[in-house]
Design a protein around this motif. Structure first.
Motif, PDB file in Angstrom:
ATOM      1  N   GLN A 147       2.083   3.319 -10.637  1.00  0.00           N
ATOM      2  CA  GLN A 147       2.490   2.084 -11.308  1.00  0.00           C
ATOM      3  C   GLN A 147       3.296   2.382 -12.562  1.00  0.00           C
ATOM      4  O   GLN A 147       4.305   1.732 -12.837  1.00  0.00           O
ATOM      5  CB  GLN A 147       1.254   1.253 -11.674  1.00  0.00           C
ATOM      6  CG  GLN A 147       0.606   0.534 -10.514  1.00  0.00           C
ATOM      7  CD  GLN A 147      -0.661  -0.187 -10.950  1.00  0.00           C
ATOM      8  OE1 GLN A 147      -1.633   0.438 -11.397  1.00  0.00           O
ATOM      9  NE2 GLN A 147      -0.655  -1.503 -10.836  1.00  0.00           N
ATOM     10  N   GLY A 235       4.634  -7.876 -11.206  1.00  0.00           N
ATOM     11  CA  GLY A 235       4.261  -7.437  -9.860  1.00  0.00           C
ATOM     12  C   GLY A 235       3.804  -5.993  -9.843  1.00  0.00           C
ATOM     13  O   GLY A 235       2.867  -5.637  -9.127  1.00  0.00           O
ATOM     14  N   ASN A 239       0.097  -6.836 -10.395  1.00  0.00           N
ATOM     15  CA  ASN A 239       0.117  -7.287  -9.001  1.00  0.00           C
ATOM     16  C   ASN A 239       0.149  -8.814  -8.905  1.00  0.00           C
ATOM     17  O   ASN A 239      -0.574  -9.419  -8.110  1.00  0.00           O
ATOM     18  CB  ASN A 239      -1.101  -6.737  -8.238  1.00  0.00           C
ATOM     19  CG  ASN A 239      -0.912  -6.845  -6.733  1.00  0.00           C
ATOM     20  OD1 ASN A 239       0.213  -6.834  -6.226  1.00  0.00           O
ATOM     21  ND2 ASN A 239      -2.018  -6.968  -6.018  1.00  0.00           N
TER      22      ASN A 239
END
Length: 270
Positions: A147, A235, A239
């Motif tokens: 991430q 996102g 998420n």
């Protein structure tokens, strides 16, 4: 080969100069640290209890995240926006004090000089955005290495586009004072109409169905490219997307390419 090596060394020199100048600017560093702290500590914590609704007597968050989590990616974008666009002050400075003229008479192509300056500004802006990532644990956001890597890639692309946009503004505003006022009139409206501090879609929960946004506000949010940059980072980091996930990445890349091409045209006129 010699020409290529000379061009790369020249590019590195321009990039390094921008990095060195930014690291010596204590005011810029303080702003990069204090800005996210103020937004997250004061706005995020202060409004967190109100970011929820009543549904059949049950208290729940308006979206499935706390306000700190919802605001966290937007504060990263804010830090990048300020640093990227304010970087254009260095272009005005170089133009006013003759340094730009000296660089432009070098054998380096003008587009390569601009590329080095924009790379330097984008690098600094990405570092300022990365400062916010340090606060992830405070915002109760858990991040994996994947991430973080994807977020940094998006942040750098966004910073590259916004730095190019700052160069475009600097080509049209000739004074330091005028640029300071004009840049704020650009940054704040773009940021506040990007769904950065409130969710746009009123259909996310039953509690939000009772909320009606003015059509003009929805229109401004939907046409604002920063909206999709914030959404793309949300996102990746929490998420959560309000729009089709691929839109954000596509618009960030389009901004970076489009603004840089326009900046090349403007820079050639310096």
């Amino acid at each position: 080969m010699n020409r290529t090596m000379m061009a790369l060394r020249g590019l590195y020199g321009v990039w390094l100069r921008e990095i060195t100048r930014a690291t010596r600017d204590r005011a810029q560093l303080i702003g990069g640290i204090s800005r996210p702290l103020i937004w997250l500590l004061i706005l995020g914590v202060g409004l967190n209890p109100y970011f929820r609704g009543e549904v059949y007597g049950e208290v729940r968050f308006v979206i499935p995240f706390t306000y700190l989590q919802f605001l966290f990616p937007a504060v990263i974008v804010l830090n990048i926006m300020y640093t990227s666009i304010q970087f254009a002050v260095s272009v005005i400075w170089d133009r006013e004090f003759g340094f730009l003229r000296e660089v432009l008479v070098s054998p380096m192509p003008r587009w390569l000089i601009l590329f080095g300056k924009v790379l330097g500004g984008a690098t600094v802006a990405t570092l300022h955005g990365a400062l916010v990532l340090i606060l992830a644990r405070f915002a109760d956001v858990t991040l994996s290495l994947e991430q973080v890597a994807l977020a940094l890639a998006l942040m750098f692309t966004l910073a590259f586009g916004l730095t190019s946009f700052g160069v475009i503004l600097a080509a049209r505003v000739r004074s330091f004072e005028g640029f300071g006022v004009f840049s704020n009139t650009v940054i704040l409206p773009l940021y506040f109409t990007s769904s950065s501090i409130f969710p746009l879609d009123p259909a996310l929960t039953r509690a939000q169905q009772a909320v009606t946004y003015p059509e003009w506000l929805v229109f401004l949010v939907q046409i604002n490219p920063i909206t999709y940059a914030v959404d793309a980072l949300r996102g990746v980091l929490i998420n959560f997307n309000q729009f089709t996930p691929g839109w954000g990445i596509g618009i960030i890349v389009a901004m970076a390419v489009g603004f840089f091409l326009i900046a090349i045209i403007d820079f050639a006129r310096q």
